[in-house]
Design a protein around this motif. Structure first.
Motif, mmCIF file in Angstrom:
data_model
loop_
_atom_site.group_PDB
_atom_site.id
_atom_site.type_symbol
_atom_site.label_atom_id
_atom_site.label_comp_id
_atom_site.label_asym_id
_atom_site.label_seq_id
_atom_site.Cartn_x
_atom_site.Cartn_y
_atom_site.Cartn_z
ATOM 1 N N ALA A 67 0.717 12.278 -9.302
ATOM 2 C CA ALA A 67 -0.108 13.322 -9.110
ATOM 3 C C ALA A 67 0.697 14.770 -9.154
ATOM 4 O O ALA A 67 0.336 15.771 -9.706
ATOM 5 C CB ALA A 67 -0.822 13.388 -7.793
ATOM 6 N N PHE A 68 1.925 14.709 -8.482
ATOM 7 C CA PHE A 68 2.793 15.716 -8.377
ATOM 8 C C PHE A 68 3.360 16.237 -9.633
ATOM 9 O O PHE A 68 3.443 17.587 -10.103
ATOM 10 C CB PHE A 68 4.107 15.459 -7.262
ATOM 11 N N LEU A 69 3.639 15.101 -10.614
ATOM 12 C CA LEU A 69 4.126 15.387 -11.871
ATOM 13 C C LEU A 69 3.144 16.050 -12.933
ATOM 14 O O LEU A 69 3.252 16.969 -13.679
ATOM 15 C CB LEU A 69 4.904 14.333 -12.553
ATOM 16 N N TYR A 70 1.773 15.415 -12.735
ATOM 17 C CA TYR A 70 0.889 15.647 -14.121
ATOM 18 C C TYR A 70 -0.246 16.288 -13.575
ATOM 19 O O TYR A 70 -0.894 16.906 -14.284
ATOM 20 C CB TYR A 70 0.229 14.353 -14.414
ATOM 21 N N LEU A 71 -0.479 16.593 -12.191
ATOM 22 C CA LEU A 71 -1.782 17.225 -11.810
ATOM 23 C C LEU A 71 -1.797 18.589 -12.348
ATOM 24 O O LEU A 71 -2.732 19.192 -12.678
ATOM 25 C CB LEU A 71 -2.088 17.085 -10.489
ATOM 26 N N ARG A 94 0.683 -1.212 -0.211
ATOM 27 C CA ARG A 94 0.125 0.047 0.031
ATOM 28 C C ARG A 94 0.935 1.138 -0.074
ATOM 29 O O ARG A 94 0.478 2.302 -0.488
ATOM 30 C CB ARG A 94 -0.964 -0.128 1.210
ATOM 31 N N PHE A 95 2.115 1.164 0.653
ATOM 32 C CA PHE A 95 2.886 2.597 0.555
ATOM 33 C C PHE A 95 3.452 2.604 -0.831
ATOM 34 O O PHE A 95 3.547 3.715 -1.085
ATOM 35 C CB PHE A 95 4.166 2.211 1.616
ATOM 36 N N ASN A 96 3.774 1.713 -1.527
ATOM 37 C CA ASN A 96 4.281 1.767 -2.870
ATOM 38 C C ASN A 96 3.471 2.446 -3.826
ATOM 39 O O ASN A 96 3.573 3.188 -4.575
ATOM 40 C CB ASN A 96 4.866 0.481 -3.454
ATOM 41 N N VAL A 97 1.903 1.875 -3.388
ATOM 42 C CA VAL A 97 0.918 2.428 -4.307
ATOM 43 C C VAL A 97 0.690 3.793 -4.249
ATOM 44 O O VAL A 97 0.463 4.528 -4.945
ATOM 45 C CB VAL A 97 -0.468 1.729 -4.372
ATOM 46 N N THR A 98 0.614 4.243 -2.882
ATOM 47 C CA THR A 98 0.339 5.763 -2.529
ATOM 48 C C THR A 98 1.680 6.413 -2.828
ATOM 49 O O THR A 98 1.368 7.636 -3.601
ATOM 50 C CB THR A 98 0.313 5.684 -1.079
ATOM 51 N N SER A 99 2.819 5.896 -2.706
ATOM 52 C CA SER A 99 4.019 6.654 -3.308
ATOM 53 C C SER A 99 4.061 6.877 -4.506
ATOM 54 O O SER A 99 4.145 8.105 -5.183
ATOM 55 C CB SER A 99 5.434 5.994 -2.863
#
Length: 268
Positions: free
Chosen positions: A22-26, A11-16
């Motif tokens: 999101a940081f790159l493309y949002l 879950r940590f890897n998926v969240t990261s």
């Protein structure tokens, strides 16, 4: 049945991964959405509209800057592709020659050199030559910047088929044109598209080497943003993003064409 790779991720890897994407493309997604905003205020949504795209096509200064960027990108990409292909052929054919290390180092230096240093050194060169800064100075600067990327894309040459053609009677020039050039053409096309993209969105080097009346679109956008972000800027950036996405997609297809081995017909 083997589990899907995503199912083995914690879950940590998926969240990261999600936060990183999101940081790159949002921000890009928000910019594209607000390019269709009818309001004059950038941060206030006023409904869907193509108004600011029309404003761009009525802005003579922006159109001139866009045309300048396209001309510089096309000419510099073509020059960089020709020189980069010749450099790749020289490096692949002459495995050992005096000065090879120096030649390779100078060829690949722009890959690791900060753009500020490259731009400043080119500016000092043009000043020393008393060259008038404008279209050709920017084009030469972008050719210097992008040639190494073309060389990297074309550098992996397989000479076995060319040597086989020469064993069968072809002279070196004919063997290169008939055998090697068609094989490396997808890499050459991918290198041209990469050079075109890098030239199209360059700001740092162009700001050092441009002159009056020869501002490229990124420099024009930067000067406009310093006075405040206008909705028209969002529309322009959206069109640039779309153009670069198309070019990168075509370059990816060209690279895949080179990596897929050609099917040989079965003997009769």
């Amino acid at each position: 049945m083997t589990a899907h790779p995503l199912s083995r991720m914690s879950r940590f890897n998926v969240t990261s991964l999600v936060l990183g994407l999101a940081f790159l493309y949002l921000p890009i997604v928000i910019l594209v959405i607000y390019s269709f905003n009818a309001s004059r205020l950038v941060t206030v949504w006023g409904g869907w509209s193509l108004r600011w795209y029309g404003e761009f096509f009525n802005d003579r200064a922006m159109l001139d800057a866009a045309w300048m960027s396209l001309r510089v990108a096309a000419v510099s990409a073509t020059l960089a592709t020709a020189l980069g292909t010749l450099a790749a052929v020289a490096l692949s054919r002459a495995e050992r020659f005096r000065g090879r290390a120096l030649f390779s180092g100078m060829l690949y230096a722009p890959l690791v050199m900060p753009e500020v240093i490259t731009g400043l050194s080119l500016l000092l060169l043009f000043v020393a030559l008393n060259a008038e800064r404008g279209f050709w100075t920017v084009t030469i600067a972008h050719t210097t910047l992008t040639m190494c990327f073309v060389t990297v894309a074309v550098a992996r040459l397989d000479r076995s088929l060319e040597e086989a053609a020469m064993d069968l009677g072809c002279d070196p020039l004919r063997a290169f044109l008939a055998v090697t050039l068609p094989l490396i053409f997808p890499a050459i096309a991918a290198g041209w598209m990469l050079a075109f993209t890098l030239s199209l969105d360059d700001v740092v080097i162009a700001s050092f080497t441009t002159g009056p009346g020869s501002a490229t679109l990124p420099i024009r956008i930067y000067s406009e943003v310093r006075l405040g972000v206008k909705p028209e800027i969002n529309a322009i950036c959206t069109m640039v993003i779309a153009l670069i996405a198309v070019v990168i997609t075509l370059a990816s297809f060209a690279s895949k064409l080179q990596s897929v081995p050609a099917e040989t017909p079965a003997p009769l």
